[in-house]
Design a protein around this motif. Structure first.
Motif, PDB file in Angstrom:
ATOM      1  N   GLY A 166     -10.223  11.871   0.267  1.00  0.00           N
ATOM      2  CA  GLY A 166      -9.650  12.575  -0.874  1.00  0.00           C
ATOM      3  C   GLY A 166      -8.237  12.177  -1.182  1.00  0.00           C
ATOM      4  N   THR A 167      -7.543  11.472  -0.277  1.00  0.00           N
ATOM      5  CA  THR A 167      -6.162  11.048  -0.521  1.00  0.00           C
ATOM      6  C   THR A 167      -6.145   9.926  -1.563  1.00  0.00           C
ATOM      7  OG1 THR A 167      -5.604  11.589   1.760  1.00  0.00           O
ATOM      8  CG2 THR A 167      -4.064  10.160   0.551  1.00  0.00           C
ATOM      9  N   LYS A 168      -5.112   9.971  -2.514  1.00  0.00           N
ATOM     10  CA  LYS A 168      -4.971   8.933  -3.525  1.00  0.00           C
ATOM     11  C   LYS A 168      -4.085   7.816  -2.997  1.00  0.00           C
ATOM     12  CE  LYS A 168      -3.937   8.214  -8.418  1.00  0.00           C
ATOM     13  NZ  LYS A 168      -3.498   8.844  -9.675  1.00  0.00           N
ATOM     14  N   VAL A 169      -4.586   6.555  -3.127  1.00  0.00           N
ATOM     15  CA  VAL A 169      -3.896   5.363  -2.619  1.00  0.00           C
ATOM     16  C   VAL A 169      -3.679   4.394  -3.771  1.00  0.00           C
ATOM     17  CG1 VAL A 169      -4.096   3.362  -1.100  1.00  0.00           C
ATOM     18  CG2 VAL A 169      -4.713   5.613  -0.267  1.00  0.00           C
ATOM     19  N   THR A 170      -2.485   3.698  -3.794  1.00  0.00           N
ATOM     20  CA  THR A 170      -2.153   2.693  -4.811  1.00  0.00           C
ATOM     21  C   THR A 170      -1.924   1.352  -4.113  1.00  0.00           C
ATOM     22  OG1 THR A 170      -1.142   4.339  -6.266  1.00  0.00           O
ATOM     23  CG2 THR A 170      -0.547   2.026  -6.627  1.00  0.00           C
ATOM     24  N   LEU A 208       0.857  -1.191   0.000  1.00  0.00           N
ATOM     25  CA  LEU A 208       0.000   0.000   0.000  1.00  0.00           C
ATOM     26  C   LEU A 208       0.894   1.242   0.000  1.00  0.00           C
ATOM     27  CD1 LEU A 208      -2.857   1.268   0.398  1.00  0.00           C
ATOM     28  CD2 LEU A 208      -2.454   1.095   2.860  1.00  0.00           C
ATOM     29  N   SER A 209       0.583   2.215  -0.857  1.00  0.00           N
ATOM     30  CA  SER A 209       1.326   3.474  -0.876  1.00  0.00           C
ATOM     31  C   SER A 209       0.348   4.647  -1.045  1.00  0.00           C
ATOM     32  CB  SER A 209       2.360   3.486  -2.018  1.00  0.00           C
ATOM     33  OG  SER A 209       1.705   3.346  -3.279  1.00  0.00           O
ATOM     34  N   PRO A 210       0.497   5.740  -0.272  1.00  0.00           N
ATOM     35  CA  PRO A 210       1.545   5.895   0.748  1.00  0.00           C
ATOM     36  C   PRO A 210       1.281   5.021   1.964  1.00  0.00           C
ATOM     37  CG  PRO A 210       0.026   7.728   0.842  1.00  0.00           C
ATOM     38  CD  PRO A 210      -0.395   6.926  -0.350  1.00  0.00           C
ATOM     39  N   GLU A 211       2.359   4.682   2.664  1.00  0.00           N
ATOM     40  CA  GLU A 211       2.259   3.769   3.793  1.00  0.00           C
ATOM     41  C   GLU A 211       1.924   4.544   5.047  1.00  0.00           C
ATOM     42  OE1 GLU A 211       5.853   1.595   4.016  1.00  0.00           O
ATOM     43  OE2 GLU A 211       5.621   0.657   2.076  1.00  0.00           O
ATOM     44  N   LYS A 212       0.697   4.948   5.210  1.00  0.00           N
ATOM     45  CA  LYS A 212       0.234   5.674   6.389  1.00  0.00           C
ATOM     46  C   LYS A 212      -0.928   4.916   6.993  1.00  0.00           C
ATOM     47  CE  LYS A 212       1.630  10.334   4.973  1.00  0.00           C
ATOM     48  NZ  LYS A 212       1.148  11.713   4.707  1.00  0.00           N
ATOM     49  N   LEU A 220      -9.553   8.160  -1.757  1.00  0.00           N
ATOM     50  CA  LEU A 220     -10.219   7.642  -0.579  1.00  0.00           C
ATOM     51  C   LEU A 220     -11.514   8.377  -0.289  1.00  0.00           C
ATOM     52  CD1 LEU A 220      -7.243   7.087   1.868  1.00  0.00           C
ATOM     53  CD2 LEU A 220      -8.453   5.382   0.532  1.00  0.00           C
ATOM     54  N   THR A 221     -12.499   7.593   0.092  1.00  0.00           N
ATOM     55  CA  THR A 221     -13.739   8.079   0.690  1.00  0.00           C
ATOM     56  C   THR A 221     -13.940   7.316   1.990  1.00  0.00           C
ATOM     57  OG1 THR A 221     -15.141   6.474  -0.421  1.00  0.00           O
ATOM     58  CG2 THR A 221     -14.712   8.557  -1.594  1.00  0.00           C
TER      59      THR A 221
END
Length: 947
Positions: free
Chosen positions: A337-341, A327-331, A381-382
């Protein structure tokens, strides 16, 4: 049935099958005789248990001798074999020659023939065989060959000639000289193969003229078994999985007993330990290095014939390993609203791998890419994206999942909503109310707090969606406004206020009766009162008896209501009332009401173990009042005399047991009393012979006793042991005399059946109410011996003592001077005694005095109304009477001679049993101890008169 027989035969050698694996399967040098037999045996068992082939085998004809060509005049035995193990069976035979066909049926599978032509057969359960042509030749020279030739067979071609032909034999194959036999007749092919196919003939010389040629024989060498085929359980096995190789072939039916051996190869390298009798080879685990070309070889052990299967390629497949999801970013915490890959990747080098991504078990999307690059997906993200993620990788051999990765999306709480457990504005005092506060949106955990008129009631923390609740019981102080707040770290949010109004429900009612008495009589009037001390109007009251509604009443104020009714027996039980002012009914304590009912007239029943009561039987008296309040007291009576009593606390019947004697005859009754009234039962009469009386029972439950009806009981008396008496016309009984047998049981209920026996053989039977029964017998020489009788009135038969009768006059010196003198003296004394007795009887009647026991009545006339005659002759003829007067069965014989009168028109014989009271009629008696069987015979002799 055949299968079981074979299994029983093979059982002793089953332990030897392990030796087969140790046999040397060397095609070149062969195997030992013991190994060959074991292999045949195992082959037979495999043939029994393996499923039958899909195709159906024809019947086959075998020849003995094995030649298809013979000289005319010789005979050939045909044997028809079908598929199976039947050695003897009905067989149909078909013979065809010059277009004409003849059929016949034999009980066995053999047939002897001597005619040229085409022969076919059909064994039971098998189709028709192929035709076999036999030639019974008239030629002077013939070449003989077997019907069938298989690879590896040792073949003999025989050239035979008649006397006029000289054998200087030459063998030809396809018209080419094959061999010179000279004077020999046989040509041998040691190991037949396909190269031996062809047309064969032989030649010889006739003495008179020239060269002679035989018939031509065609040899077609057949395969003993079909070319094997390699079957594989999986041509693309997964790495590590097992694989089974099967070498399939089919033996010719003529060679079904030939053992086969098998060998398996991978890339020309032998697998396992080499040759084996099993057509299967198991590879426990296949790895990538095991991929290659596989084939098998089958061989006959007797004829050294081999055949190879075609080669088959087996490719071992490697499944994908477990992929890794990153998972990135690793938080750990991500805002909306944050984009996750998400990236999924495996380590194997498969051609193509299918990747799938999942969120809490639900697939998101899939993508097929080369494995060295892996697969990735991205999204913004939602709040719905919070949860666990994982991926799967599948290269066609099963999907493998990755470890799960958690993703949490942080969302501020929305405004919460406060709800009550009831939507109504009016809530009753004491009721339990639930306040529920829930924010429809917001990251967990959320802290909820409840308030009443700005006073905090308490707080709850929620770690899952759905909100929180608090509950409490209402009082009057709980009326007012309520609200809640929700906070997940981004500031509290307050709900709308909710108003709550508390009302008072009715208190628990109290039920009372108009009378304080616990017992109320049937027919009385009772009033029920129901009252509450607290509650909002209007109030509805309802009255119940055992949960059944009796009636209802309503009132607009606090107070009491009533309900009245007349009592019956059905009104006993528990009563209660309910009060309801719209907030649920309140139930009072139960009040018990017991209605006392007088007992009804009881019913008395008697129970004995048989249809007719007998002395000694156990009599059971049962008394029952079908109606009446318990407890009930029962009394039992016999002729108004109390036998006993019994109390039944819970109602029902009572019983009393009595062992019967003759005094228990009479009337019985019972009485029931429960304090209100006593009831007496009907009378039941009980009869025992010579007795009578009245019996009854009584039941009482403390109110008033009730007497049952009287019941009469009759008891039957079993017969006593009968007494057998023999009467004859003279002291010395002789052949031709008339013997009278009299049997009488002195005690027992009528009707009595008497049976008479001579040496335990039935002579006859007769029934009598009283006085016994008679049986007359004209004596012969065979009538000497033991006599007895039996009495039976249905309650058990009783047998008399045995009386022995000895007939005299069976020798020539039946009479003599001495015997005549003694007999005359006895007759004279008997006449004097009889005259004195008759004179006494006549004087008694003339004086008007009737004796208590009439001595002038015969036993057979005791119950008849025959008149008594007074003109009795002065002299009576003596008759001996034989009685078994030894009831205890001791070895003592007591013999008597009594006076008995002949029954004629003007005279009756006196009854000796009654004469014992008025003077003994016995003119002779003797007591003798029997020491031998002969001494038990009845003694009749002259002696002094009885005194």
């Amino acid at each position: 049935m055949l299968l079981w027989v074979i299994l029983l035969v093979l059982a002793p050698v089953s332990g030897q099958f392990g030796k087969v694996q140790n046999c040397d399967f060397n095609i070149t040098f062969g195997v030992s005789y013991e190994c060959l037999n074991l292999m045949k045996l195992q082959r037979s068992i495999d043939f029994l248990w393996d499923p039958l082939p899909s195709r159906t085998y024809k019947s086959i004809i075998f020849l003995q001798p094995p030649w298809t060509t013979v000289f005319r005049g010789e005979r050939v035995n045909l044997t028809c074999k079908g598929f199976g193990f039947y050695s003897s069976q009905k067989t149909k035979w078909y013979y065809q020659y010059l277009g004409k066909e003849i059929s016949r049926e034999t009980q066995k599978n053999t047939l002897e023939v001597h005619k040229s032509g085409e022969y076919r057969c059909q064994a039971q359960g098998s189709p028709l065989s192929s035709p076999v042509y036999l030639d019974f030749s008239s030629a002077s020279l013939i070449l003989q060959a077997p019907l069938s030739v298989f690879e590896g067979d040792s073949v003999v071609l025989r050239c035979r000639a008649k006397a006029e032909v000289t054998l200087n034999t030459t063998i030809y194959k396809n018209e080419n000289v094959l061999a010179f036999l000279n004077k020999r007749t046989d040509f041998h092919i040691s190991h037949a193969s396909l190269k031996d196919n062809g047309a064969y003939r032989c030649t010889g010389y006739k003495e008179t003229c020239c060269l002679v040629s035989s018939n031509t024989v065609k040899i077609q060498v057949q395969e003993s078994f079909t070319r094997p085929v390699l079957r594989v359980s999986s041509f693309q096995p997964i790495s590590g999985s097992p694989v089974t190789l099967t070498c399939e072939t089919q033996l010719s039916l003529e060679r079904s007993d030939v053992p086969l051996q098998f060998c398996f190869f991978r890339n020309d390298q032998m697998l396992g330990s080499g040759w084996s009798l099993s057509p299967k080879f198991q590879i426990s685990a296949m790895w990538s290095k095991d991929s290659g070309s596989y084939w098998c070889k089958a061989a006959t052990m007797r004829y050294n014939t081999t055949s190879n299967s075609l080669r088959s390629w087996i490719q071992v497949l490697i499944p994908a390993s477990h992929p890794v999801l990153t998972l990135s970013p690793e938080k750990a915490l991500n805002f909306e609203g944050t984009k996750v890959t998400l990236h999924c990747e495996t380590q194997e080098d498969s051609l193509r791998t299918l990747y799938k991504f999942y969120h809490d078990g639900v697939p998101l999307r899939h993508k097929s890419v080369r494995c060295e690059k892996g697969a990735s997906i991205s999204f913004s993200l939602t709040t719905e994206h919070s949860g666990n993620y994982y991926c799967t990788a599948d290269n066609g051999h099963g999907a493998k999942p990755s470890e799960a990765v958690s993703l949490s999306v942080t969302v501020p709480v929305s405004r919460p909503v406060l709800t009550l457990s009831s939507a109504e504005d009016l809530i009753s005092e004491g009721a339990k109310v639930t306040l529920h506060c829930e924010a429809q949106r917001g990251s967990l955990p959320i802290v909820y707090q409840f308030h009443h008129e700005d006073a905090a009631l308490g707080n709850r923390s929620a770690h899952s969606a759905g909100g929180v609740s608090i509950s409490f019981s209402l009082t009057a102080e709980h009326s007012g406004n309520y609200y809640c707040t929700a906070d997940n770290g981004f500031g509290p949010q307050r709900s709308e206020a909710v108003s709550l109004s508390v009302t008072v429900p009715v208190s628990r009612p109290v039920l009372t009766l108009s009378s304080a008495e616990a017992v109320t009589f049937e027919g009385a009037t009772v009033t029920l009162y129901c009252e509450v001390q607290r509650g909002s109007p209007r109030i509805l009251y309802q009255f119940y008896h055992e949960d059944v509604t009796l009636g209802s009443n309503s009132t607009s104020s606090v107070g009491k209501v009533s309900f009245s009714f007349s009592l019956t027996a059905a009104h006993s039980g528990n009563y209660y009332c309910t009060a309801d002012n719209g907030f649920g009914p309140q139930r009072s304590e139960a009040v018990s009401l017991f209605v006392t009912v007088p007992v009804s007239r009881p019913i008395l029943t008697l129970r004995v173990p048989r249809a007719q009561a007998v002395v000694g039987d156990l009599l059971e008296l049962r008394c029952e009042a079908l109606r009446g309040s318990p407890p009930i007291m029962y009394w039992f009576y016999h002729e108004d005399v109390t036998l006993g009593s019994s109390s039944v606390p819970s109602g029902g019947e009572a019983s009393f047991n009595l062992s019967l004697t003759a005094e228990h005859s009479g009337n019985y009754s019972c009485e029931a009393n429960n304090g209100l009234v006593a009831q007496h039962s009907d009378t039941i009469s009980l009869s025992v012979i010579e007795h009578s009386g009245i019996y009854s029972c009584e039941a009482d439950n403390g109110l008033e006793a009730q007497r049952s009806e009287m019941v009469t009981l009759k008891v039957a008396v079993p017969v006593s042991r009968p007494v057998l008496t023999l009467r004859a016309p003279r002291a010395q009984v002789a052949v031709g005399d008339l013997l009278e047998l009299h049997c009488e049981a002195l005690r027992g209920s009528p009707l009595i059946l008497y049976r008479f026996y001579h040496e335990d053989v039935t002579l006859g039977n007769s029934s009598a109410l009283s006085g016994g029964a008679f049986f007359n017998l004209s004596l012969t020489a065979e009538h000497s011996g033991n006599y007895s009788c039996e009495a039976d009135n249905g309650l058990g038969a009783q047998r008399s003592e045995t009386v022995t009768l000895y007939l005299t006059g069976l020798t020539e010196n039946r009479s003599g001077p001495v015997a005549t003198g003694v007999t005359g003296g006895l007759l004279s004394l008997a006449g004097l005694a009889a005259g004195a007795l008759l004179l006494y009887c006549w004087l008694s009647r003339k004086a008007g005095r009737e004796p208590a026991s009439d001595p002038c009545r015969s036993p057979s006339d005791l119950d008849s109304q025959e008149p008594a005659y007074h003109n009795v002759p002065a002299w009576e003829e003596l008759q001996p009477v034989y009685s078994n007067v030894n009831p205890r069965g001791e070895n003592v014989v007591y013999s008597e001679v009594r006076i008995i009168r002949e029954k004629k028109k003007h005279a009756v014989a006196c009854n000796p049993r009654h004469l014992r009271n008025k003077g003994s009629p016995i003119i002779y008696s003797e007591v003798k101890v029997a020491s031998t069987p002969a001494s038990r015979c009845l003694l009749l002799a002259s002696s002094a008169p009885h005194r």
